[in-house]
Each structure stands twice: as structure tokens, then as C-alpha cells.
Motif scaffolding. Structure first.
Motif, mmCIF file in Angstrom:
data_model
loop_
_atom_site.group_PDB
_atom_site.id
_atom_site.type_symbol
_atom_site.label_atom_id
_atom_site.label_comp_id
_atom_site.label_asym_id
_atom_site.label_seq_id
_atom_site.Cartn_x
_atom_site.Cartn_y
_atom_site.Cartn_z
ATOM 1 N N LEU A 271 0.851 -1.194 0.000
ATOM 2 C CA LEU A 271 0.000 0.000 0.000
ATOM 3 C C LEU A 271 0.883 1.239 0.000
ATOM 4 O O LEU A 271 1.943 1.252 0.617
ATOM 5 N N VAL A 272 0.444 2.261 -0.719
ATOM 6 C CA VAL A 272 1.083 3.584 -0.659
ATOM 7 C C VAL A 272 -0.045 4.578 -0.419
ATOM 8 O O VAL A 272 -1.030 4.601 -1.162
ATOM 9 N N SER A 273 0.056 5.372 0.633
ATOM 10 C CA SER A 273 -1.067 6.272 0.944
ATOM 11 C C SER A 273 -0.594 7.484 1.722
ATOM 12 O O SER A 273 0.567 7.571 2.120
ATOM 13 N N LYS A 274 -1.501 8.398 1.919
ATOM 14 C CA LYS A 274 -1.255 9.544 2.799
ATOM 15 C C LYS A 274 -2.314 9.546 3.889
ATOM 16 O O LYS A 274 -3.381 8.946 3.742
ATOM 17 N N LYS A 275 -2.025 10.218 4.971
ATOM 18 C CA LYS A 275 -2.927 10.278 6.120
ATOM 19 C C LYS A 275 -3.900 11.442 6.013
ATOM 20 O O LYS A 275 -4.923 11.494 6.690
ATOM 21 N N SER A 276 -3.520 12.435 5.206
ATOM 22 C CA SER A 276 -4.386 13.591 4.954
ATOM 23 C C SER A 276 -3.923 14.225 3.660
ATOM 24 O O SER A 276 -2.817 13.928 3.180
ATOM 25 N N ASP A 277 -4.729 15.085 3.098
ATOM 26 C CA ASP A 277 -4.360 15.700 1.822
ATOM 27 C C ASP A 277 -3.106 16.557 1.952
ATOM 28 O O ASP A 277 -2.400 16.787 0.970
ATOM 29 N N THR A 278 -2.843 17.031 3.165
ATOM 30 C CA THR A 278 -1.710 17.936 3.363
ATOM 31 C C THR A 278 -0.490 17.232 3.950
ATOM 32 O O THR A 278 0.487 17.878 4.319
ATOM 33 N N ASP A 279 -0.546 15.904 4.058
ATOM 34 C CA ASP A 279 0.548 15.148 4.660
ATOM 35 C C ASP A 279 1.841 15.365 3.882
ATOM 36 O O ASP A 279 1.865 15.289 2.664
ATOM 37 N N ALA A 280 2.933 15.641 4.621
ATOM 38 C CA ALA A 280 4.218 15.884 3.963
ATOM 39 C C ALA A 280 4.804 14.591 3.410
ATOM 40 O O ALA A 280 5.489 14.597 2.387
ATOM 41 N N ASN A 281 4.549 13.478 4.084
ATOM 42 C CA ASN A 281 5.155 12.214 3.675
ATOM 43 C C ASN A 281 4.105 11.217 3.206
ATOM 44 O O ASN A 281 3.030 11.123 3.776
ATOM 45 N N ARG A 282 4.487 10.447 2.194
ATOM 46 C CA ARG A 282 3.681 9.287 1.855
ATOM 47 C C ARG A 282 4.055 8.153 2.806
ATOM 48 O O ARG A 282 5.180 8.095 3.300
ATOM 49 N N TRP A 283 3.117 7.254 3.034
ATOM 50 C CA TRP A 283 3.396 6.022 3.785
ATOM 51 C C TRP A 283 3.493 4.889 2.777
ATOM 52 O O TRP A 283 2.590 4.707 1.951
ATOM 53 N N VAL A 284 4.588 4.143 2.862
ATOM 54 C CA VAL A 284 4.770 2.973 2.005
ATOM 55 C C VAL A 284 4.776 1.742 2.914
ATOM 56 O O VAL A 284 5.593 1.643 3.834
ATOM 57 N N TYR A 285 3.817 0.855 2.657
ATOM 58 C CA TYR A 285 3.696 -0.356 3.473
ATOM 59 C C TYR A 285 4.216 -1.543 2.684
ATOM 60 O O TYR A 285 3.780 -1.785 1.551
ATOM 61 N N LEU A 286 5.152 -2.284 3.296
ATOM 62 C CA LEU A 286 5.727 -3.468 2.656
ATOM 63 C C LEU A 286 5.133 -4.734 3.266
ATOM 64 O O LEU A 286 4.520 -4.688 4.338
ATOM 65 N N ASP A 287 5.373 -5.868 2.603
ATOM 66 C CA ASP A 287 4.895 -7.139 3.166
ATOM 67 C C ASP A 287 5.904 -7.755 4.134
ATOM 68 O O ASP A 287 5.767 -8.914 4.534
ATOM 69 N N ILE A 288 6.911 -6.980 4.530
ATOM 70 C CA ILE A 288 7.831 -7.414 5.585
ATOM 71 C C ILE A 288 8.074 -6.228 6.498
ATOM 72 O O ILE A 288 8.114 -5.086 6.029
ATOM 73 N N GLY A 289 8.181 -6.492 7.787
ATOM 74 C CA GLY A 289 8.409 -5.410 8.737
ATOM 75 C C GLY A 289 9.244 -5.879 9.907
ATOM 76 O O GLY A 289 10.009 -6.841 9.788
ATOM 77 N N LYS A 290 9.066 -5.181 10.996
ATOM 78 C CA LYS A 290 9.892 -5.410 12.178
ATOM 79 C C LYS A 290 9.731 -6.817 12.746
ATOM 80 O O LYS A 290 10.648 -7.347 13.361
ATOM 81 N N PHE A 291 8.551 -7.398 12.573
ATOM 82 C CA PHE A 291 8.296 -8.713 13.164
ATOM 83 C C PHE A 291 8.466 -9.827 12.142
ATOM 84 O O PHE A 291 8.316 -10.990 12.455
#
Lengths: 377, 377
Positions: A271-291
Motif C-alpha cells: 500500500l502507498v497512501s497519505k494520512k491527509s491531503d496535506t501530509d508531507a510524507n507518503r506512507w509505504v507499506y511493505l509485506d515485511i516489517g519489524k516482526f
């Protein structure tokens, strides 16, 4: 750092889901580089970094010794073809029954850092060789080094004297300068401490013979790191400075430096998304993470290179997170990570330098996600 | 919190090595307490907290619904006897092929928090019900809540309008006030946000019906926490304040609150030592640590009660660490933990409140240590 062999494997096998691919040719190159850098030091591979049977078998064949953290790791090293005399039980925290099991298996070299551990070893592995770990400050290391292992040099003297009194062979001193240590001079103060303990023991008629200089050798992530040869030169110079012509036997215990750059994780953008229209950063979600294997992103300590098919195009700072329903499963946020604007859902990414400290850190099944699969080629 | 049944199990079975024992009677009590506290809310157990088949089967039998984070968790809930309509796919980060698989299995309720995720759900699960997660600040929660999940309420409106346009059923709003939330008033602001989104959608002719109020319900660790009934009163009061007489359907998703106090970890003291003669704190090393199931001690967030056979005697502040060769495997150091002076190598300790977020967080085999075993009784 994704070798052609790894790229070919991914292109032909097309494994589904996140996975690690390890190229044994790189492991062999690294082993040879360490052997060349410190020809008089015995190499004890830190099994915990990546205990894949193929890796252990390759290293056993090349003549490596093995630093093991548990009886299970001792058994892995034996299964890979190592003789028990090529194994060090390097964990200072051992159950007495585990020491006894290792002793039964023929292991004869144990780490200690206090009188209480010496007593366990004396009971469970009579006559064994022990080395005492001393504290270092970990300055210059990128993975945090706590005071968890080791004691001050003054106490190490008492520990080794006690070992000798209980019929063990007080063999030497060990230390660890901290993982992903990028300062080649970091070994110097600890080698001086070792010399101090050697002298104090000699005055008591106990001759130490071994300095275990631990691991800490880095992998190249985003920044360049010194080559093995540079570490070798700096360490050898320190040994000469502090021990003169009476050089002790030495051990090094590379883990990350042996396998880190031999592995690449293949992952997918979920997934690639923003939290609001004015968000400075995009969020990129991968299928691997900390756990799922990237535990070393804890506190953003290790910053892996990430390769995408859009590299070269315009980038934007992104927050990178894993796939679980856990708020803490965020890889990079305090320092957002520049990723291509063109990166989108379904894109494959390669996370480089992930050969060490990934597969075994993966959780059993957090959120139902399977542990990180690995292919050793 | 170690029940007599747990103590009897340990006394008769004497399992070797660290393990978790879960008492199903406590899980049932907790389920009943939630049902009584919020009789009009549907309970969706957060499977990720503890997916032991026995726990899921008990809850399915009691009439619980299930909040799932992955297809694997969906399958676990189905295997435990839940019908697909009692399952919510509550992860906002899903691969499109996983949405399709859940849809094939009959799941019809999905979480989203952005337009991109809505598009995946519309393609892979046409006609499904979706709720949009909004951000909250997590104030008052002991486990860190990041901005990883959810979007601002203004964006939630667009997301739900888009869902409706793509033929999905825009069903409602969800939020999460942060895990181990000890402020019963923490739900109020988020319920007000939900009301705001309901009104905005109503103006566009879309009638929302569901507020998913998430989890956050705490377990008692060292400090007392409010009872389920108090949460119920505060939450119901907020629903009345913001929705008046037109109360929406509501969902709660307890995980920690359902199973946390039902489990106890049995562990063993492996070593007790000091780093120098003048060290202020003793170090106590257990056979379980951050990588063996106690991951929630990260940043010392969750502070578990530890019971020993010496309780009542004199204590001393101790640093507590796990058994691996990893410097980061330290549980409590910034705030040392008082433990009895008489505590010694080989002593068994009980770590209470460990029924949630332990077994599944355990690493596959870090340092060769096996994952946390669990017994459900």
C-alpha cells in the motif's frame, strides 16, 4: 549488492511472498577476506547471524570455527561438519544443564563474565577452557551495545583466578566492540584491557594465551564502510602496541561481516497512501516489517538500502512500515526514507544487506504471517 | 494472577524451559465481563493477541466474533467454528490477492483507511462492507500508538464516498485509542469524530450504521486498571453524548483485555551477577527475553509482575535481561526492577499478565532458542 545469481534466481523462481536469498559465493569471498586480513587469527563464525545449514556447511568446509550461543547452535555446527574443538560456546549466560550437554558433545571452550558462571562451568564441564569477557563502551557501533555482557577488567582477574582454582583452564580474555562497528580503531582500548588482565594473571603465575576479539565487522548498508583489510591492519597494529613480540593467539567472530552483504530480501509494496491531503510524507507499506525479519530497524538503528525498478526517477521522503496490525511495526519514520514517486502497490523491492540477523529474528507467526523464508544459492 | 489451575498444572507437569500457560476460565470471565459492560456492542476478539486454537474455539462457542489481521487468522477463526459473517478483516494493509482469498472464504467486512485500499477491496471483494479507520492521538495508552493506521476524518469522508461509488457498502468508521489504554475517557474524542463522519456522509445521502471502537482495553500489570464495567459506562456515555437517541451499531475488539491476565509465563533464572564490585544493580538473566516472547518490554513499555518464591523478603533493584547473545535483549534497565536479594540461579519465576502478545511475537529460533511453548488449560 543483489548479485546476478540472486537476480537470476528471482527472475526464474519467482517466489511468492517476502523471502531472503543468500548467495554463498559472497559468503566465501567474505571468509577469504577475513582470512587474508588477519591471517594469524582463527575465525569463529557467529552462528546466530545466519544459521542456514548451507552457510554453516560452506564455512565448515573452508576451515571456519564456530561461535555458538546455545546448545542448538552447537548441534547445528556439528551437523555442518565442524569438530567440537572448533566450537566456542560464546554465550556468557548458560544453564548448567546446557553447559553439561555441550561438554558431552565435546565442546571445551566457554565464555564467562562472572564467578557464578565459572562455578557452573567447573561443575558441568570440568577441565574446560574459559575466557572472560570484559566490558567495552561500544563507541562507534551502529547497533546498540549495552552493559549486558562482560565485567570490568579488575573483576575479570578475579573471575579467571577463580576458574583456575576450580580446575578450569583460564585461557584468556574476550570483548566485543559493538555490532556494525565502523571505527577500525575501536579494538585498541579493549586490546589494552586484555593486556592488563594478561599481566595481572601472569603475576599470579597463570599464563593466559588467548584474546577473543569478537565481532563488530560491518556490512555496507547505505554508507561505505572500511574493508576487512583495514580492520586487519588496525587490529594487528594494536596487538603489536600492547603485546609487543609476545602476541597471543587471537580469535575473531564475524557474523554480520560474514553474511550481511550476501543476502537480499525480496519484498512487495502492499500500500502507498497519505494520512491527509496535506501530509508531507507518503506512507509505504511493505509485506515485511519489524516482526517479519527486519527487527534491526528497531530505533531505526540499521538503515537498509532499498532497490526499486523506478530508481533514478524523482523521489519523495516516505515513512516505511510493515504489514502487521501493530503500531510499532514501522521501519523508518523519524528519518523518512527517500523512495521513487513512481513506486506503487504491487511493486517488488529488494532490501539489500539482509543476510545477517533477519531470518532468525522473524516472529513465529505474528498476525498470522509466516516467518521469513530463505533460499541459499 | 497465576490461578490455582495454572499452579497445579506447573506443579504436576513441570514443563522444562520457558512456557506460557493460559487458563481458559479467565478468558471466559473476561468475555462475560465485556458482554456485560457493553451489552449492545458486538465483541470481535483481536486474534493477533493470542491465536491459540483452544482460545479461539472457546470464544467462538461463547458467541464472539473475530477481528483478523491476515488470511491465516481468518482461517484460524473459521477452523475454530466462526462463520465468515462473524469475521472482520481489520488490517488496513492488505494484498489484493489476500482480500480475494478472504472474500472467497465468505468474509464481507473489511477495514480501509485510504482510497487506494478501497480500490483493492472493490476489485477483489465486490459488494463488501467497509469501514474507514480514523487517526487518534493514543494519549493515555502504554503501548505506543503511531500514525500507521487511519486517516484524518476529512479524508475518511472521501474514502467512504469513493467506496460507495465503487459499489461497496460504506458501513462506518473505526478507530483505536491505543493498546493498554488506562483512560476510560479516551474513546470520547474518537466517537465525536465518528459522529462528524456520519453527518458528512448523511449529507451526501450515504447512511453509515457502524462504529468500530477498536481495542485498547488493558490488562492489570503492576498498576491497577479500571474494570470493564467502567469502560462500558464511559463509552456508552460518549455514544449517548454524540449520537443521542440514534445510536449506531457498535463493535469492540478486545485482545489484551480478553487474554492478557489469563496467561502466566514460567521462566527460570539463568544467572545473577554484577559487572563490578561497586555495581549498584545486580543483573538477573532469565531464560526468556525480548526475542523469546517478551517483545512488549520494548522501550520498557509493558512492565510485567514477576513472582518468585522469595517474595516478601528484602529486595534490590535489578537489571533484567534475556538469554540471547544480543545486547538489545534487556527487559528492564532504565527503570531497574526490584527483585528479592535471595533470588538465585535455577529459581523459577512467574511472569504474570503474559496471555496476550507473547507466543506469536516470539522469534523462530534466534540464537537457536525455540519459540515460546504454550499450554492452554
Amino acid at each position: 549488492m543483489a548479485t546476478q545469481r540472486i537476480l537470476d534466481f528471482l527472475a526464474t523462481r519467482r517466489p511468492d511472498g517476502p523471502c531472503l536469498i543468500v548467495d554463498l559465493d559472497i559468503v566465501e569471498d567474505n571468509f577469504n577476506a577475513f582470512r587474508k586480513a588477519l591471517p594469524d587469527s582463527a575465525i569463529f563464525y557467529a552462528v546466530k547471524a545466519n544459521p542456514a545449514p548451507e552457510v554453516l556447511k560452506l564455512l565448515a568446509g573452508l576451515g571456519s570455527n564456530f561461535d555458538c550461543a546455545s546448545v542448538a547452535e552447537v548441534e547445528m555446527a556439528l551437523n555442518a561438519g565442524a569438530t567440537p574443538r572448533r566450537i566456542s560456546y560464546g554465550n556468557t549466560i548458560k544453564k548448567e544443564r546446557d553447559i553439561a550437554r555441550a561438554h558431552q558433545l565435546g565442546v571445551a571452550l566457554f565464555a564467562v563474565d562472572c564467578v557464578e558462571e565459572v562455578e557452573k562451568v567447573a561443575r558441568a564441564a570440568p577441565g574446560a577452557r574459559v575466557f572472560c569477557r570484559v566490558l567495552t563502551d561500544g563507541e562507534g557501533a551502529e547497533w546498540p551495545l549495552s552493559r549486558k555482557f562482560g565485567c570490568v577488567p579488575d573483576m575479570a582477574i578475579d573471575v579467571l583466578v577463580h576458574a583456575n582454582a576450580l580446575g578450569l583452564v583460564a585461557t584468556g580474555v574476550s570483548f566485543h566492540v559493538g555490532s556494525q562497528q565502523t571505527d577500525t580503531g575501536a579494538w585498541d582500548a579493549a586490546i589494552a584491557d586484555a593486556r592488563f588482565v594478561f599481566e595481572a594473571l601472569a603475576e599470579k603465575g597463570i599464563v593466559l594465551t588467548l584474546v577473543n576479539m569478537g565481532g563488530g565487522f560491518p556490512t555496507r548498508y547505505l554508507k561505505d564502510v572500511p574493508a576487512a583489510a583495514e580492520y586487519g591492519r588496525a587490529i594487528f597494529a594494536s596487538l603489536r602496541t600492547h603485546f609487543g613480540n609476545r602476541l597471543p593467539e587471537t580469535i575473531i567472530e564475524p557474523g554480520r561481516g560474514m553474511v550481511g552483504d550476501a543476502g537480499v530480501v525480496k519484498a512487495e509494496v502492499v500500500l502507498v497512501s497519505k494520512k491527509s491531503d496535506t501530509d508531507a510524507n507518503r506512507w509505504v507499506y511493505l509485506d515485511i516489517g519489524k516482526f517479519g525479519g527486519l527487527a534491526e530497524t528497531m530505533d531505526e538503528a540499521i538503515r537498509y538500502p532499498i532497490v526499486t525498478r523506478h530508481d533514478g526517477g524523482a523521489t519523495e521522503p516516505c515513512v516505511i512500515a510493515g504489514p502487521t496490525c501493530d503500531s510499532a511495526d514501522v521501519l523508518y519514520e523519524k528519518t523518512p526514507y527517500p523512495l521513487p514517486l513512481a513506486l506503487t502497490v504491487g511493486d517488488e523491492v529488494l532490501i539489500e544487506g539482509t543476510g545477517a540477523y533477519t531470518t532468525t529474528y522473524a516472529s513465529v507467526a505474528f498476525n498470522g504471517f509466516e516467518p521469513l523464508r530463505s533460499y541459499v544459492i
